[in-house]
Design a protein around this motif. Structure first.
Motif, PDB file in Angstrom:
ATOM      1  N   GLU A  80     -43.048  -3.903 -26.703  1.00  0.00           N
ATOM      2  CA  GLU A  80     -44.064  -2.846 -26.734  1.00  0.00           C
ATOM      3  C   GLU A  80     -44.535  -2.553 -28.156  1.00  0.00           C
ATOM      4  O   GLU A  80     -45.693  -2.220 -28.373  1.00  0.00           O
ATOM      5  N   ARG A  81     -43.641  -2.696 -29.119  1.00  0.00           N
ATOM      6  CA  ARG A  81     -44.061  -2.477 -30.510  1.00  0.00           C
ATOM      7  C   ARG A  81     -45.051  -3.543 -30.957  1.00  0.00           C
ATOM      8  O   ARG A  81     -45.971  -3.266 -31.703  1.00  0.00           O
ATOM      9  N   ARG A 132     -36.945   4.717 -24.495  1.00  0.00           N
ATOM     10  CA  ARG A 132     -38.214   4.006 -24.480  1.00  0.00           C
ATOM     11  C   ARG A 132     -39.380   4.966 -24.767  1.00  0.00           C
ATOM     12  O   ARG A 132     -40.278   4.664 -25.550  1.00  0.00           O
ATOM     13  N   ILE A 166     -31.953   0.858 -32.133  1.00  0.00           N
ATOM     14  CA  ILE A 166     -33.124   0.497 -31.330  1.00  0.00           C
ATOM     15  C   ILE A 166     -34.375   1.183 -31.864  1.00  0.00           C
ATOM     16  O   ILE A 166     -35.425   0.565 -32.002  1.00  0.00           O
ATOM     17  N   ILE A 218     -37.484  -4.661 -24.492  1.00  0.00           N
ATOM     18  CA  ILE A 218     -38.727  -3.991 -24.093  1.00  0.00           C
ATOM     19  C   ILE A 218     -39.353  -3.239 -25.266  1.00  0.00           C
ATOM     20  O   ILE A 218     -40.576  -3.240 -25.447  1.00  0.00           O
ATOM     21  N   VAL A 219     -38.517  -2.662 -26.113  1.00  0.00           N
ATOM     22  CA  VAL A 219     -39.062  -1.933 -27.265  1.00  0.00           C
ATOM     23  C   VAL A 219     -39.733  -2.903 -28.242  1.00  0.00           C
ATOM     24  O   VAL A 219     -40.828  -2.640 -28.740  1.00  0.00           O
ATOM     25  N   ARG A 249     -48.354  -2.587 -29.586  1.00  0.00           N
ATOM     26  CA  ARG A 249     -48.680  -1.165 -29.637  1.00  0.00           C
ATOM     27  C   ARG A 249     -50.016  -0.870 -30.309  1.00  0.00           C
ATOM     28  O   ARG A 249     -50.813  -0.097 -29.813  1.00  0.00           O
ATOM     29  N   ASP A 274     -39.726   5.811 -28.363  1.00  0.00           N
ATOM     30  CA  ASP A 274     -40.362   4.775 -29.169  1.00  0.00           C
ATOM     31  C   ASP A 274     -41.880   4.862 -29.045  1.00  0.00           C
ATOM     32  O   ASP A 274     -42.610   4.656 -30.011  1.00  0.00           O
ATOM     33  N   ARG A 275     -42.333   5.194 -27.851  1.00  0.00           N
ATOM     34  CA  ARG A 275     -43.771   5.365 -27.626  1.00  0.00           C
ATOM     35  C   ARG A 275     -44.295   6.517 -28.495  1.00  0.00           C
ATOM     36  O   ARG A 275     -45.357   6.417 -29.107  1.00  0.00           O
TER      37      ARG A 275
END
Lengths: 270, 91
Positions: B29-30, A151, A202, B25-26, B33, A154-155
């Motif tokens: 959040e994307r 996660r 992912i 969740i990804v 973002r 990805d941030r």
């Protein structure tokens, strides 16, 4: 032409410094003049992993603030005379790094004929991490096959596509690569750990390398010799493969499968 | 698999659970973002309002910001349950 590569991850403890040390060493082994810079002001560690901690006189902040020349601060590696380390300051606060100052140091390295500059980012998304990625042409995102690391990666990918000089100029984020560390094929096979394919899917960026979990990584940091020097270890070989891919060679992935069990083990387990 | 494994309870495939949780969740959040900071809060408040009238799951409301030449477009989508079916994932 100098290529600046940031080694980043968001999450701490995933192997950024280990990776920076081995990739920089691998590039130097291939004959490229390489510098590796520790951006973790206040928590200097690259010097220990590179085994030059007792030779640090001047650091990155000294150079930025004009207290030492870049030449004085660059520490030449014991084994490769085309590899140099620039240590982070251990005493100053994080504000000691400035965007202008970092830019000036990178320009000077380029003028000195460095082919690769590896920027070892601190964990988190604060100033040091921002400056480590700001000038990068490419990024290597170090990730463990574990939920919080994925996660956070990805941030970081989001920041790479918006908070870098390339992004500000509208050039796009530049090449991004994933590097998986602490990979355990036995646990992947048992369904206890996400696979390379899972993580790649992912995050949606290509994999530069997969470093298997190996006791040699700790042995290497214990002795201050980047693990890529340990050509007999699978972690060292996996890093050497990653370096080959970094310079554009087509090398197939190794060490992704669990060792095959013999008849006895299959019947009675371990 | 060894003979002795039949005697042990099979562990769950937690890698699959991790992958599915991360996918959700990804993606979420994307989607928010590059948008303003209030988007996650906006999403939660919308969800609360919708839940006063319809029973929907926690991920029924999706917000997305798209940029085009004319400016930004805030896209909202609400997945309603099929008629007669109870959806249950509250929280």
């Amino acid at each position: 032409m100098t290529e600046t590569i940031v080694i980043t991850s968001g999450k701490g403890g995933v192997g950024k410094t280990t990776t920076s040390a081995s990739l920089a060493t691998g590039l130097a082994q291939r004959g490229h003049k390489t510098a590796v810079i520790d951006f973790d002001v206040g928590l200097r560690n690259l010097d220990l992993i590179m085994g030059c901690e007792r030779r640090v006189v001047y650091d990155f902040v000294n150079v930025i603030q004009g207290e030492a020349s870049l030449k004085q601060a660059l520490i030449r590696d014991k084994r490769h005379d085309n590899l140099y380390v620039l240590a982070a300051s251990q005493t100053r606060d994080k504000d000691a790094l400035t965007q202008d100052g970092v830019g000036r140091v990178l320009d000077e390295l380029a003028a000195d004929g460095f082919e690769y500059v590896i920027c070892d980012s601190p964990a988190g998304i604060e100033k040091g991490a921002h400056l480590a990625m700001y000038f990068a042409d490419r990024a290597v995102v170090v990730v463990n096959p574990e939920v919080s690391s994925v996660r956070d990666s990805d941030r970081i990918l989001g920041l790479l596509s918006s908070k870098t000089r390339r992004a500000e100029k509208g050039e796009g984020p530049g090449p991004q690569h994933l590097l998986l560390t602490r990979y355990n094929p036995v646990r992947v096979e048992a369904g206890e750990m996400m696979s390379v394919g899972d993580v790649e899917e992912i995050l949606g960026i290509p994999v530069l390398g997969v470093i298997p979990e190996s006791e040699n990584v700790l042995a290497a940091s214990n002795s201050g010799v980047p693990v890529i020097h340990d050509a007999g270890s699978i972690a060292g070989q996996a890093y050497a493969d990653a370096v080959a891919r970094l310079v554009g060679e087509d090398v197939s992935m190794r060490f992704l499968d669990a060792p095959k069990k013999g008849f006895f083990k299959r019947m009675f387990g371990t | 698999m060894s003979l002795l494994d039949f005697l042990r309870p099979r562990p769950k495939n937690t890698a699959n659970i991790a992958r599915e949780r991360l996918r959700i969740i990804v993606a979420q959040e994307r989607a928010t973002r590059d948008g303003p900071d209030y988007l996650p809060l906006l999403r939660n408040e919308l969800l609360e309002v919708i839940r006063k009238y319809v029973h929907v799951g926690a991920d029924a409301v999706q917000v997305n910001v798209e940029r085009n030449s004319d400016g930004e477009v805030l896209e909202l989508s609400v997945a309603l349950p099929e008629a007669g079916k109870a959806t249950g994932t509250g929280g």
